[in-house]
Design a protein around this motif. Sequence first.
Motif, PDB file in Angstrom:
ATOM      1  N   ILE A 156      39.395  44.114  77.516  1.00 41.14           N
ATOM      2  CA  ILE A 156      40.558  43.628  76.766  1.00 41.14           C
ATOM      3  C   ILE A 156      40.355  43.949  75.290  1.00 41.14           C
ATOM      4  N   GLY A 157      41.430  43.935  74.523  1.00 37.75           N
ATOM      5  CA  GLY A 157      41.321  44.266  73.094  1.00 37.75           C
ATOM      6  C   GLY A 157      40.784  45.684  72.951  1.00 37.75           C
ATOM      7  N   GLY A 158      39.800  45.847  72.097  1.00 36.85           N
ATOM      8  CA  GLY A 158      39.246  47.182  71.859  1.00 36.85           C
ATOM      9  C   GLY A 158      38.608  47.796  73.088  1.00 36.85           C
ATOM     10  N   SER A 159      38.239  46.981  74.051  1.00 38.41           N
ATOM     11  CA  SER A 159      37.612  47.507  75.272  1.00 38.41           C
ATOM     12  C   SER A 159      38.651  47.942  76.295  1.00 38.41           C
ATOM     13  N   SER A 209      32.943  45.508  77.981  1.00 32.27           N
ATOM     14  CA  SER A 209      32.996  44.351  77.089  1.00 32.27           C
ATOM     15  C   SER A 209      31.810  44.400  76.143  1.00 32.27           C
ATOM     16  N   THR A 214      33.605  37.777  77.117  1.00 27.25           N
ATOM     17  CA  THR A 214      35.040  37.548  76.931  1.00 27.25           C
ATOM     18  C   THR A 214      35.646  37.002  78.225  1.00 27.25           C
ATOM     19  N   GLY A 273      34.843  46.151  67.948  1.00 28.54           N
ATOM     20  CA  GLY A 273      35.590  46.357  69.190  1.00 28.54           C
ATOM     21  C   GLY A 273      36.744  47.328  69.013  1.00 28.54           C
ATOM     22  N   GLN A 355      46.198  46.400  67.033  1.00 29.71           N
ATOM     23  CA  GLN A 355      44.883  45.768  66.931  1.00 29.71           C
ATOM     24  C   GLN A 355      44.108  46.342  65.748  1.00 29.71           C
ATOM     25  N   GLU A 359      44.175  43.223  63.362  1.00 28.05           N
ATOM     26  CA  GLU A 359      42.927  42.473  63.520  1.00 28.05           C
ATOM     27  C   GLU A 359      41.986  42.784  62.362  1.00 28.05           C
ATOM     28  N   LYS A 518      40.607  30.835  71.586  1.00 26.40           N
ATOM     29  CA  LYS A 518      39.653  30.968  72.695  1.00 26.40           C
ATOM     30  C   LYS A 518      39.026  29.611  73.006  1.00 26.40           C
TER      31      LYS A 518
HETATM   32  O1  F6P Z   1      40.212  39.651  70.467  1.00 26.56           O
HETATM   33  C1  F6P Z   1      38.960  39.515  69.905  1.00 26.56           C
HETATM   34  C2  F6P Z   1      38.038  40.519  70.401  1.00 26.56           C
HETATM   35  O2  F6P Z   1      36.799  40.127  69.978  1.00 26.56           O
HETATM   36  C3  F6P Z   1      38.358  41.940  69.927  1.00 26.56           C
HETATM   37  O3  F6P Z   1      37.932  42.168  68.644  1.00 26.56           O
HETATM   38  C4  F6P Z   1      37.662  42.749  70.958  1.00 26.56           C
HETATM   39  O4  F6P Z   1      38.063  44.085  70.934  1.00 26.56           O
HETATM   40  C5  F6P Z   1      38.055  42.002  72.199  1.00 26.56           C
HETATM   41  O5  F6P Z   1      38.020  40.634  71.825  1.00 26.56           O
HETATM   42  C6  F6P Z   1      37.198  42.245  73.404  1.00 26.56           C
HETATM   43  O6  F6P Z   1      35.879  41.879  73.177  1.00 26.56           O
HETATM   44  P1  F6P Z   1      34.724  42.336  74.144  1.00 26.56           P
HETATM   45  O7  F6P Z   1      34.651  43.815  74.116  1.00 26.56           O
HETATM   46  O8  F6P Z   1      33.489  41.692  73.598  1.00 26.56           O
HETATM   47  O9  F6P Z   1      35.042  41.833  75.524  1.00 26.56           O
END
Ligand code: F6P
Length: 552
Positions: A156-159, A209, A214, A273, A355, A359, A518
């Motif tokens: 999720i997010g950057g991943s 991740s 996460t 991320g 993002q 972000e 969170k």
């Molecule tokens: O949304 C917050 C965040 O920490 C992003 O910066 C990051 O890309 C995403 O969650 C996913 O985090 P992770 O790769 O640690 O699962």
Amino acid sequence: MPLTALHTTASFQALHAHYAAIKDRSLRDLFAPASAPPRFEQFSLKAAGIFLDYAKNNITAETMEHLFALARERQVESRRAAMFAGEKINTTEHRAVLHTALRAPAQPALAIDGQQVSADVHAVLQRIKTFAGALRSGAWLGYSGKPITDIVNIGIGGSDLGPKMVCQALRPYQQAGLHLHFVSNVDGDDMDAVLQQVDPRTTLFVIASKTFTTAETMMNAHSARNWFLQNGVGAQESDLRKHFVAVSTNVEGVTAFGIDPSNMFPFWDWVGGRYSVWSSIGLSVALAVGFDRFSEFLDGAHAMDQHFQSAPLEQNMPVIMALLGIWYRDFFDYRSVSIAPYHQDLGNFPSYLQQLEMESNGKRVALDGSTLEIATCPIIWGNVGTNGQHAYFQLLHQGSDITPVDFIATLSASHQLPGHQAALLANCFAQSEAFMRGKNAEEVQTEMQAKGMSAEQIAALLPHRTFPGNRPSNTLLMDALTPANLGALIALYEHKVFVQGVIWGVNSFDQWGVELGKVLASNILNELTGTPAPQSHDSSTNGLIAMARKAL
Ligand code: F6P
């Protein structure tokens, strides 16, 4: 060390005076004088395969001089050097920011804090190459002896946003018969829809991740694991290693999940991320398009890094884009920026930039902890042209807010369908021209008179059919959407964000704002099923929890 507040700096104040003097000059006026050097030549440049036309902005040469003075006063050049050298510019997390090292050649070698950064990066790239080669050639077999046909990236997010966007953008380079899927949402519908399409015998899950903690990703990863063991006929726990690999910085978390560390592709805490697609988070990209194309993608970003590092500010594309953004946000008070890719395969690029930009620079506190007295990151949004034209462009043309637009297009298409590319580019160029020129009352009146409309009809319709224009845009052109050009395009925006962060004086590399939601979600998750029913929230939240408790 306290940072001089941006609004008190000499160059910012000079810009204010300049703004007051030129704010009423329209873009049409700026293009008008025949004697002036043509704006297209004056305000355009090319770097690392990307051409930027920024002539349709509310700027003069003098504006740009003031903006470059601002960049110099805010020490953009020394901050840039600090980032590339691996200084710990992410001060709230005490980390270096070295995504640029992920796409740099092995030599000259970079080391920080005793870590051989370049050697480590290239060792992981080598592992990605070997793994991608084995999987794509069919040598990597699932537990039943069949090759892998489906890859499910869980993150999720950057991943998620990076690999998903890049895989879509490089669609024509993908290996036929290898299907990519991305699951990010904790809503089980996301995972369920993918699991309906895949076969446990031929599916590889990439658990992506950085933290491996996460909540959304961990829940999805466990569901995938359970599904595999329940639905894979004859599948044993020991077969997981053929179907689950991890991309993370957290070896303990990966091991605890049950993934063999030899199936883990590491990266490091100095990769944020939203800056991680160049790291092993890009594994799904390498699997989809092959390691050679992934290398070209890295090389394109590196070419933009070199441009950003070495070009004088006046000819530096990320710096120019950053300054234009600051000009609109802090002087014109334009609050959003729309991203309009005129390329279907860049459909996920606006979400990716949301993002990257929001972000990174969605901050209201300066590096020294003081509250900023100027506005920072605008809202980033958008969709592919020409779809946006038939949805929200009405507001962009005639709405009460002015929204600068980044048009992004390629000169040639990756398909062979006749006529489409010319139609697409015609729309792209027409929109930026219309935003800039508008259509004034006189022009509209002449047009309606030519159609034989009555004076009453003209008077009634004139205000509705008039376009104010004077709406700025950038146009970014590439020859084609190649891996290298895509790499350069992303790096361009990364560095734009960096320069804006430096000027605003914020830390672009932390994201504390994400934490509160969170923590609260994890508390409420326990309360949805536990006893007694919680009463400690406000009445709205208590009421919503009570309704969900009845349904769950
Ligand atoms: O949304 C917050 C965040 O920490 C992003 O910066 C990051 O890309 C995403 O969650 C996913 O985090 P992770 O790769 O640690 O699962």
